[in-house]
Design a protein around this motif. Structure first.
Motif, PDB file in Angstrom:
ATOM      1  N   GLU A 251       4.262  -1.387  -2.620  1.00 47.99           N
ATOM      2  CA  GLU A 251       4.477  -1.103  -3.650  1.00 47.99           C
ATOM      3  C   GLU A 251       3.678   0.345  -4.161  1.00 47.99           C
ATOM      4  O   GLU A 251       3.915   1.360  -4.680  1.00 47.99           O
ATOM      5  CB  GLU A 251       2.088  -1.973  -4.539  1.00 47.99           C
TER       6      GLU A 251
ATOM      7  N   ARG B 273       1.536  -5.730   0.856  1.00 52.93           N
ATOM      8  CA  ARG B 273       1.995  -5.465  -0.009  1.00 52.93           C
ATOM      9  C   ARG B 273       1.425  -4.251  -0.995  1.00 52.93           C
ATOM     10  O   ARG B 273       1.943  -3.527  -1.627  1.00 52.93           O
ATOM     11  CB  ARG B 273       1.068  -6.481  -1.024  1.00 52.93           C
ATOM     12  N   ARG B 274       0.276  -3.599  -0.635  1.00 57.48           N
ATOM     13  CA  ARG B 274      -0.802  -2.224  -0.927  1.00 57.48           C
ATOM     14  C   ARG B 274       0.656  -1.189  -1.139  1.00 57.48           C
ATOM     15  O   ARG B 274       1.646  -0.213  -1.657  1.00 57.48           O
ATOM     16  CB  ARG B 274      -1.162  -1.230  -0.136  1.00 57.48           C
ATOM     17  N   SER B 275       1.530  -1.202   0.851  1.00 60.63           N
ATOM     18  CA  SER B 275       2.428  -0.093   1.201  1.00 60.63           C
ATOM     19  C   SER B 275       3.583  -0.562  -0.063  1.00 60.63           C
ATOM     20  O   SER B 275       4.755   0.667   0.037  1.00 60.63           O
ATOM     21  CB  SER B 275       2.726  -0.507   2.700  1.00 60.63           C
TER      22      SER B 275
END
Lengths: 241, 240
Positions: free
Chosen positions: A94, A90-92
């Motif tokens: 985003e 999810r972080r990547s």
């Protein structure tokens, strides 16, 4: 924990308004249309740009302007603990979206209709401010690829710890849980293309922190400009039309 | 007022510029015509740069940014080296290293009619001329010169093709003859086709000569004229 000493020094010996040492190199990936390495202290990022080229998936083709795609990933060895999922989490996803939206604000996509521009960014070494470093690396790579841009986009982070506004946070300061503002600007046009903040901050302090980040962005813009001009000096030997 | 605005532009001529740099304020100009080439754009009353490079000027009033990149932006009347990637009933699809594939109509050949349509296999290297390059549509190519003759255009057989930057291809096509080609031409015999899209095709009697010429050209990109001549001499000494 004390992040700013009574003498006004941070954990790594910097002043609150001092940036980490920055270094940039253009043309790091020979097979890419444009590429760059950007370092901010111990944070090291490599960016590669491919395009403008024919759209690979015809369903995604846009008749009025170019399609900009971005992929952010972190190398397994970029952090102290080995990363299990360097991309696709999810972080990547985003951060990929953030970089894409920031770069779309400066690329003149209407000049390249029905084409595709791919931006690949990989963090080789992470020590806070990876988002900012990625945007700066992507800007250099786009300029190297000769993609038409309104202005250079530069980014810098700033925070607020121990009642002191701090410029260009490292990993320890970033993970302290205090407010962290990431700002991206078009320095010549004086426009903001990215503004993100973790945690809360009173409006009057936010203005101080933002002003600090803007000054950081402008300092990075001057450095990026110097790097580009130095790279362009190679044209002196070319007697093209 | 007019002289002031013109001089501000002149100050930047032959200087390195970056995206976002404003090179001219149109509000200060009265009854003047200027032509903008690649790398410059009009943004309200300002002419700003959109590509990093050197600002160039050509009399009477042409300005452009000269830069070197790996991708090619098609312009009409450019001679380019293309690779056939697909063939349709009425045209060939050709890769010219541009943002989109280019069309080469089957009739765009000398004496081209429906009866003598050329046969190009996928992967064929062809030397062509860009005749249309509008942003909203695929570039259109032709295998004839302006008078309709085949001239030097057409399929390139044998030889070796390699890629370089657009800046280097302009250097190779510049006049007077580029130092590296001048030095090589005095000692070796070879055939060369340079496309403005950064593709170069070399053919010689022996593969040995082809490799030497290709390597010399690839090495010459960031060298001055004198350095290019020295480099060619060293290369030729090694092979003799």
């Amino acid at each position: 924990m004390e992040y700013v000493s009574p003498e006004g020094l941070r954990l790594d010996g910097r002043r609150p308004m001092e940036m980490r040492q920055i270094r940039a190199e253009i043309g790091a990936v020979s097979k890419a249309d444009g590429s760059a390495i950007f370092e901010m202290g111990n944070t090291k990022v490599i960016a590669a740009v491919y395009g403008p080229r024919e759209v690979q998936n015809r369903n995604q083709q846009i008749s009025s302007h170019a399609l900009v795609r971005c992929e952010y990933s972190m190398a397994n060895f970029s952090t102290g603990d080995r990363m299990r999922k360097p991309k696709g989490d999810r972080r990547s996803t985003e951060i990929s979206l953030v970089i894409r939206q920031t770069m779309e604000a400066c690329i003149l996509t209407h000049l390249l209709p029905r084409s595709q521009i791919d931006i690949y960014v990989q963090v080789l070494q992470a020590d806070g401010g990876t988002r900012s470093a990625c945007i700066n690396a992507a800007t250099l790579a786009l300029a190297d690829a000769g993609i038409p841009m309104r202005d250079l986009v530069t980014s810098c982070s700033a925070g607020y710890l121990n009642s002191t506004p701090l410029l260009d946070l490292n990993y320890v300061e970033d993970s302290a849980g205090g407010p962290d503002v990431t700002l991206g600007i078009l320095p010549k046009l004086d426009k903001v293309t990215l503004l993100q903040m973790d945690s809360k901050l009173p409006i009057d302090i936010l203005e101080n922190v933002m002003q600090l980040a803007i000054e950081g962005c402008k300092a990075i813009a001057n450095y990026i400009r110097e790097v580009l001009l130095e790279n362009t000096k190679q044209l002196e030997y070319r007697r093209g039309v | 007022m007019e002289t002031k605005s013109t001089s501000s532009f002149t100050n930047l001529v032959d200087q390195s510029v970056c995206p976002g740099d404003v090179v001219l304020d149109l509000s200060k100009m009265i009854n003047q015509t200027i032509k903008l080439g690649g790398g410059l754009r009009q943004d309200c009353d300002a002419i700003s740069v959109m590509k990093a490079g050197r600002l160039r000027f050509s009399k009477p009033h042409k300005y452009w940014v000269e830069n070197s990149q790996k991708r090619y932006v098609p312009y009409a009347e450019d001679s380019v080296l293309g690779i056939v990637v697909d063939s349709r009933s009425d045209n060939f699809l050709v890769d010219i290293k541009g943002p989109t594939l280019a069309f080469l109509p089957v009739l765009a050949f000398e004496g081209g009619t429906r009866r003598n349509i050329p046969r190009f296999e996928i992967g064929t290297l062809i030397y062509v001329r860009v005749i249309k390059a509008n942003p909203g549509m695929n570039p259109e190519l032709s295998c004839t010169d302006a008078s309709g003759k085949a001239a030097e255009f057409g399929a390139l057989k044998d030889g070796y093709m390699f890629e370089c930057t657009t800046g280097q291809s302009r250097m190779l096509l510049s006049s007077p003859t580029c130092p590296v080609l001048d030095a090589l031409g005095k000692k070796l015999s070879f055939e060369i086709a340079v496309g403005l899209n950064g593709r170069v095709w070399v053919d010689a009697a022996s593969p040995h000569t082809t490799i030497v010429v290709a390597n010399a050209i690839m090495n010459s990109e960031t060298l001055s004229g004198a350095q290019q001549r020295i480099m060619v001499e060293k290369l030729l000494q090694r092979i003799q």
